[in-house]
Write a protein that holds these residues in place. Structure first.
Motif, short mmCIF file in Angstrom:
data_model
loop_
_atom_site.label_atom_id
_atom_site.label_comp_id
_atom_site.label_asym_id
_atom_site.label_seq_id
_atom_site.Cartn_x
_atom_site.Cartn_y
_atom_site.Cartn_z
N THR A 293 -20.67 -5.62 -20.64
CA THR A 293 -20.54 -5.85 -19.24
C THR A 293 -21.55 -5.73 -18.45
O THR A 293 -22.45 -4.84 -18.75
CB THR A 293 -19.41 -4.61 -18.86
N VAL A 294 -21.82 -7.03 -17.41
CA VAL A 294 -22.96 -6.61 -16.70
C VAL A 294 -22.42 -6.37 -15.07
O VAL A 294 -21.86 -7.14 -14.59
CB VAL A 294 -23.77 -8.15 -16.79
N TRP B 288 -25.38 -17.77 -26.30
CA TRP B 288 -25.03 -16.74 -25.32
C TRP B 288 -24.41 -17.48 -24.01
O TRP B 288 -24.51 -18.65 -23.68
CB TRP B 288 -26.37 -16.47 -24.59
N ARG B 289 -23.33 -16.64 -23.50
CA ARG B 289 -22.33 -17.34 -22.42
C ARG B 289 -22.02 -16.41 -21.45
O ARG B 289 -21.63 -15.12 -21.78
CB ARG B 289 -21.22 -17.93 -23.08
N SER B 290 -22.22 -16.56 -20.09
CA SER B 290 -21.76 -15.59 -19.06
C SER B 290 -20.51 -16.19 -18.49
O SER B 290 -20.31 -17.46 -18.26
CB SER B 290 -22.70 -15.70 -17.96
N ALA B 291 -19.56 -15.26 -18.51
CA ALA B 291 -18.28 -15.61 -17.77
C ALA B 291 -18.30 -16.28 -16.42
O ALA B 291 -17.59 -16.58 -16.15
CB ALA B 291 -17.07 -14.30 -18.08
N ASP B 292 -19.27 -15.58 -15.53
CA ASP B 292 -19.44 -15.99 -14.15
C ASP B 292 -20.79 -16.18 -14.15
O ASP B 292 -21.47 -15.14 -13.78
CB ASP B 292 -18.96 -14.87 -13.34
N GLU B 293 -21.52 -17.55 -14.01
CA GLU B 293 -22.67 -17.76 -13.62
C GLU B 293 -22.97 -17.14 -12.16
O GLU B 293 -24.43 -17.15 -11.98
CB GLU B 293 -22.89 -19.22 -13.93
N SER B 294 -22.20 -17.25 -11.39
CA SER B 294 -22.54 -16.86 -10.07
C SER B 294 -22.95 -15.46 -10.00
O SER B 294 -23.36 -14.98 -8.97
CB SER B 294 -21.47 -16.98 -9.05
N ILE B 295 -22.68 -14.65 -10.90
CA ILE B 295 -23.08 -13.19 -10.86
C ILE B 295 -24.04 -12.95 -11.83
O ILE B 295 -25.09 -12.22 -11.45
CB ILE B 295 -21.88 -12.23 -11.22
N ALA B 296 -24.02 -13.42 -13.21
CA ALA B 296 -25.30 -13.24 -13.83
C ALA B 296 -25.59 -14.48 -14.85
O ALA B 296 -24.28 -14.83 -15.45
CB ALA B 296 -24.97 -11.77 -14.96
N GLY C 63 -21.45 -8.23 -8.27
CA GLY C 63 -19.86 -8.27 -8.92
C GLY C 63 -20.13 -7.60 -10.57
O GLY C 63 -21.11 -7.28 -10.94
N THR C 64 -19.27 -7.99 -11.38
CA THR C 64 -19.06 -7.71 -12.61
C THR C 64 -18.65 -8.87 -13.58
O THR C 64 -17.85 -9.45 -13.04
CB THR C 64 -18.12 -6.54 -12.74
N THR C 65 -19.44 -9.03 -14.39
CA THR C 65 -18.94 -10.27 -15.49
C THR C 65 -19.36 -9.84 -16.92
O THR C 65 -19.75 -8.59 -17.11
CB THR C 65 -19.98 -11.37 -15.05
N ARG C 66 -19.04 -10.56 -18.00
CA ARG C 66 -19.00 -10.22 -19.42
C ARG C 66 -20.13 -11.40 -19.79
O ARG C 66 -20.01 -12.61 -19.46
CB ARG C 66 -18.05 -10.36 -20.09
N ALA D 193 -23.09 -1.98 -21.99
CA ALA D 193 -22.94 -2.23 -20.22
C ALA D 193 -24.29 -2.34 -19.87
O ALA D 193 -25.40 -1.62 -20.39
CB ALA D 193 -22.63 -1.15 -19.66
N LEU D 194 -24.72 -3.38 -18.73
CA LEU D 194 -25.91 -3.54 -18.14
C LEU D 194 -25.70 -3.53 -16.77
O LEU D 194 -25.00 -4.21 -16.19
CB LEU D 194 -26.56 -4.79 -18.48
#
Length: 458
Positions: free
Chosen positions: A185-186, A146-154, A168-171, A120-121
């Protein structure tokens, strides 16, 4: 003089020779070519895009070559493809002579395990941190995606640097070509600047129940409501979820407190409840996409309307897919039925709403036709299209105004009877939408007048 002149000539010649000899060396030191990364470990089938930085005052191209294309092939854009186990160098050559090399090692098998340095970050919006992939204890460069599940968060870049973009929270997931993956988890925290309560500063009747809500500024704040308080619990009682009960006449300040320490408040006044409460109209029919404003009515003991009452009314719909409501304004969404309810002063009134989707337009494949009498043995099939296609009732009725010329079947087949003249076929939907087709039975077809040439250049 001859001796001095000869010495001067020799000196000038030496200076010119030195300039020509050392000029390439000085020029070579002006351009610098840096390749990134300096070394890459890959598996057969992997691809990796090399990048470089060229420090030069002169724009110039850079070419790529591999010392062993059977181990690592490279195209003109610097995309390296691992072919077979072994080692090779990819050479970068700038047009004016600057050079750089990248060591490529192609290994036969991938990593057996993949993990991240944390599960977690937690970041503040705008902060940048990093994730590190731990690959089977290897000390070489493994190709990681590397991939972010939600680019609007991270957002995460090619080397695992994570940038906090919004609340918010993303992976964030790291993976290898061999199918290994690991995620973290970010959580991105966004501090709020203000907290507001809605609805605010309203008047209720005794017996009313109202759900208060909160919103924060900025809109992506990750703060949340923690607790509620009433300055006069005997007048207004508030629960932990913001539900308020109007118990007696008076006024109270309702306050909300957030997890991060923000607060907001509103003043609610409680007056005597109306004897009766109703909504007008009690039933209505709307076409899809149309709107209707419902009118709440507060009545006294004699049934007279209290037009001065401004008690707050809560509106709900039993079927948002059919109709929505906001502040008494109903919007018809789709065909069906929905009960629009209004609550005030502890009483509930409603309007039964029916939404229809009517045929708005009818189109025919033919508008008009001229037919010679000897050709009247051939029937004409009309094809109709209704808009919108998902109307509730798409049935059509065909009629003709001159059966001495033509008749029409219920499905649009026009039969010519052999008589001269004109007949107009009307196709009508139950909504009243119509389309027309005219057939002219003549002894001679009309001449077609050619359009004059367009000399305007358009």
């Amino acid at each position: 003089m001859k001796t001095a002149y000869g010495k001067l000539t020799v000196l000038i010649a030496l200076l010119i020779a030195g300039t020509l000899l050392f000029a390439p060396m000085r020029f070579g030191t002006e351009d610098y070519l840096y390749a990134h990364p300096r070394s890459v470990k890959m598996h057969p089938g992997d691809s990796y895009a090399l990048s470089f930085r060229l420090d030069s005052d002169v724009p110039q191209s850079v070419s790529y070559t591999s010392t062993d294309p059977s181990v690592a092939a490279v195209n003109s854009n610097g995309l390296v493809t691992a072919m077979n186990p072994g080692t090779a160098q990819v050479r970068l050559d700038a047009q004016n002579g600057a050079k750089a090399t990248v060591q490529i090692e192609v290994v036969g098998s991938g990593a057996s395990s993949l993990a991240l340095n944390t599960e977690a970050l937690s970041l503040e919006k705008g902060q940048i941190s990093g994730l590190r992939a731990i690959i089977d204890g290897a000390d070489g460069d493994e190709l990681i995606r590397w991939r972010s599940a939600d680019e609007s968060i991270a957002h995460v870049d090619a080397v695992g640097r994570v940038q906090a973009v919004g609340g918010g929270t993303t992976r964030v997931t790291a993976s290898t070509r061999d199918g290994l993956s690991a995620s973290a988890t970010v959580n991105v925290h966004v501090s709020g600047t203000a907290m507001h309560i809605t609805p605010g500063d309203v008047t209720l009747g005794v017996g009313s129940v109202l759900r208060l809500n909160t919103y924060f500024l900025p809109s992506d704040t990750t703060d949340d409501t923690l607790s509620w308080d009433s300055s006069a619990p005997g007048v207004l009682r508030v629960q932990e979820d913001g539900t308020v009960y109007a118990l007696s006449e008076g006024a109270a300040v309702l306050s909300a407190f957030s997890r991060d320490g923000l607060s907001g408040s509103t003043v609610i006044t409680v007056e005597p409840a109306a004897e009766e409460f109703e909504v007008s109209p009690a039933a209505a029919t709307l076409e899809r996409a149309s709107r209707l404003t419902l009118q709440p009515r507060f009545l006294d003991a004699l049934g007279h309307e209290d037009k001065d009452s401004n008690h707050y009314v809560t509106w709900t719909t039993s079927n948002p897919g059919v109709a929505t409501v906001e502040n008494g304004v109903v919007t018809a969404v789709n065909s069906g039925q929905a009960r629009i309810s209004a609550a005030a002063d502890g009483k509930i009134a409603s309007c039964m709403l029916t939404v229809q989707t009517l045929v708005e337009e009818v189109r025919l494949n033919l508008d008009e036709m001229y037919v010679l009498r000897e050709q009247t043995v051939v029937p004409i099939q009309l094809e109709a299209q209704v808009l919108p296609a998902d109307a509730d009732d798409t049935r059509l009725q065909y009629t003709v105004d001159n059966e001495l010329v033509a008749t029409v079947s219920p499905w649009g087949l026009v039969t010519l009877t052999g008589g001269y003249g004109t007949a107009t076929v009307t196709v009508r939907a139950s909504s009243g939408a119509e389309a027309y087709f005219t057939v002219n039975v003549v002894a001679q077809l009309p001449e077609v007048t050619a359009s004059p040439p367009d000399l305007s250049g358009n």
